[in-house]
Scaffold this motif. Structure first.
Motif, PDB file in Angstrom:
ATOM      1  N   THR A   1      70.054  55.553  85.374  1.00  0.00           N
ATOM      2  CA  THR A   1      68.871  56.202  84.823  1.00  0.00           C
ATOM      3  C   THR A   1      68.545  55.557  83.480  1.00  0.00           C
ATOM      4  OG1 THR A   1      67.766  58.326  84.428  1.00  0.00           O
ATOM      5  CG2 THR A   1      70.060  58.139  83.687  1.00  0.00           C
ATOM      6  N   LYS A   2      67.481  56.052  82.810  1.00  0.00           N
ATOM      7  CA  LYS A   2      66.973  55.343  81.634  1.00  0.00           C
ATOM      8  C   LYS A   2      66.517  56.321  80.550  1.00  0.00           C
ATOM      9  CE  LYS A   2      64.778  52.167  84.930  1.00  0.00           C
ATOM     10  NZ  LYS A   2      64.551  53.186  85.993  1.00  0.00           N
ATOM     11  N   TRP A   3      66.706  55.892  79.307  1.00  0.00           N
ATOM     12  CA  TRP A   3      66.175  56.600  78.137  1.00  0.00           C
ATOM     13  C   TRP A   3      64.810  56.019  77.801  1.00  0.00           C
ATOM     14  CZ3 TRP A   3      65.648  54.189  73.123  1.00  0.00           C
ATOM     15  CH2 TRP A   3      65.227  55.059  72.110  1.00  0.00           C
ATOM     16  N   TRP A   4      63.832  56.892  77.525  1.00  0.00           N
ATOM     17  CA  TRP A   4      62.473  56.462  77.209  1.00  0.00           C
ATOM     18  C   TRP A   4      62.317  56.306  75.691  1.00  0.00           C
ATOM     19  CZ3 TRP A   4      58.835  54.037  79.505  1.00  0.00           C
ATOM     20  CH2 TRP A   4      57.531  54.029  79.006  1.00  0.00           C
ATOM     21  N   PRO A   5      62.071  55.079  75.186  1.00  0.00           N
ATOM     22  CA  PRO A   5      62.093  54.811  73.753  1.00  0.00           C
ATOM     23  C   PRO A   5      60.797  55.086  72.989  1.00  0.00           C
ATOM     24  CG  PRO A   5      62.721  52.889  75.077  1.00  0.00           C
ATOM     25  CD  PRO A   5      62.002  53.844  75.957  1.00  0.00           C
ATOM     26  N   ALA A   6      59.653  55.150  73.653  1.00  0.00           N
ATOM     27  CA  ALA A   6      58.367  55.185  72.950  1.00  0.00           C
ATOM     28  C   ALA A   6      58.288  56.343  71.960  1.00  0.00           C
ATOM     29  CB  ALA A   6      57.236  55.279  73.954  1.00  0.00           C
ATOM     30  N   PHE A   7      57.893  56.019  70.717  1.00  0.00           N
ATOM     31  CA  PHE A   7      57.725  56.982  69.630  1.00  0.00           C
ATOM     32  C   PHE A   7      59.030  57.701  69.270  1.00  0.00           C
ATOM     33  CE2 PHE A   7      53.642  56.817  71.958  1.00  0.00           C
ATOM     34  CZ  PHE A   7      52.899  56.183  70.980  1.00  0.00           C
ATOM     35  N   ARG A   8      60.162  57.043  69.532  1.00  0.00           N
ATOM     36  CA  ARG A   8      61.468  57.616  69.228  1.00  0.00           C
ATOM     37  C   ARG A   8      62.302  56.615  68.432  1.00  0.00           C
ATOM     38  NH1 ARG A   8      63.405  59.982  75.108  1.00  0.00           N
ATOM     39  NH2 ARG A   8      63.070  62.187  74.695  1.00  0.00           N
ATOM     40  N   THR A   9      63.366  57.131  67.836  1.00  0.00           N
ATOM     41  CA  THR A   9      64.363  56.275  67.197  1.00  0.00           C
ATOM     42  C   THR A   9      65.633  56.304  68.031  1.00  0.00           C
ATOM     43  OG1 THR A   9      65.288  58.064  65.858  1.00  0.00           O
ATOM     44  CG2 THR A   9      63.430  56.826  64.922  1.00  0.00           C
TER      45      THR A   9
END
Length: 330
Positions: free
Chosen positions: A96-104
């Motif tokens: 699975t995957k972590w969504w990076p947009a607008f995150r640190t």
């Protein structure tokens, strides 16, 4: 034709995990809960259960999902399907995957329990940074996923849509910590061969990183059905029908490759889809694996059948030659 009576497995990067050359892409399990899910018609949970069961029984042993696919709905649907299968699904591998947009990068450790809850506590065998655009550096992201490794939250680290230089950065950081980058998931097909020119494929081969190819059938174009009946394009759900290969000019340009895939399909007694996928998972040795989706049982059978034969060296090279005349390289 080289036939096979069992599904061959290969290592995921430098890990000891053995994966089938095809996994099952699970974007289509999103249940239409967000914009990115609206590329697909909603699939009922009982149908998802059957798709997953058939895939496992056919030798596909891993499943690729993501946080962004329906805001966790794909993960939940996958875990529910595996639960209905019972003990026979215990060895199923989950990416699975972590969504990076607008995150640190701090979000990686803060949200991991949400991912595990969505998966009903099932082990995350491969955790991937979904794309390179966050508010943090590659080093900070890798530091965060190393924490997950050391806290036994995940088993291996991957990335997605990373260019070659960022792959190198990620792998170097992990090497310094005693780990390695297992994979990079990128768009790759007989019609989109950009990774062969931009350094991603070469870097993967040099560093022992598995390339996970998404959109391996170019959203269905390589099946040939849209060339035979262009009217089907009007019935497509979502924006893919507006992309270059679905336009009349795209159909015309790619016709020589479609004709060759049909010729090889008749030779091997399989489908054009299976020829296209078989080329992808064999032309570069064991570096490339692929994650076609499946929304119906016959799609699963297509995927399974792909694993039961291997194109000859001459046929691999002939397909390569025609593909190079029509594919995107930059």
């Amino acid at each position: 034709m080289e036939a096979s009576t069992s599904t061959p497995l290969r290592n995921l990067g430098q890990s000891k995990i053995k994966i089938s050359a095809l996994g099952l892409g699970c974007w289509q399990f999103s249940k239409e809960t967000s914009f990115v899910s609206r590329f697909w018609a909603e699939i009922k949970q009982e149908d998802i259960n059957e798709i997953v069961r058939m895939s496992l029984e056919g030798g596909i042993n891993w499943f690729d999902t993501a946080e962004i696919y329906g805001k966790g709905e794909s993960e939940k649907a996958l875990s529910e399907a595996l639960a209905t299968i019972g003990q026979a699904a215990d060895d199923a591998l989950i990416a699975t995957k972590w969504w990076p947009a607008f995150r640190t990068a701090s979000s990686i450790t803060k949200t991991i329990d949400v991912r595990l809850d969505a998966l009903d506590g099932r082990q995350i065998d491969l955790y991937q940074i979904h794309q390179p655009f966050s508010f943090s550096s590659v080093a900070k992201e890798m530091k965060a996923v190393v924490q997950l490794l050391e806290n036994n939250k995940i088993e291996h680290i991957g990335v997605s849509n990373f260019k070659a230089s960022k792959m190198v950065q990620a792998n170097e950081f992990l090497n310094n910590e005693g780990y390695f980058l297992a994979s990079n998931q990128v768009k790759y097909s007989l019609l989109d061969r950009r990774i062969e020119k931009n350094g991603i494929l070469e870097t993967a081969k040099n560093l022992g990183i598995t390339v996970i190819a998404y959109s391996p059938l170019e959203q269905g174009i390589l099946s040939g059905k849209f060339h035979k009946n262009p009217e089907l394009i009007k019935k497509i759900i979502g924006p893919r029908k507006y992309t270059r290969f679905f336009k009349p000019s795209g159909l015309k340009k790619t016709q020589p490759l479609i004709d060759l895939l049909e010729e090889k399909a008749k030779k091997y007694g399989v489908s054009q889809t299976q020829i296209a996928l078989n080329w992808l998972i064999h032309f570069h040795g064991e570096t490339v694996v692929a994650i076609p989706g499946a929304s119906k049982g016959h799609h699963v059978q297509e995927n399974i059948g792909t694993l039961q034969f291997k194109l000859s060296k001459d046929d691999l090279e002939e397909i390569d030659k025609i593909s190079q005349q029509v594919a995107i390289f930059e």
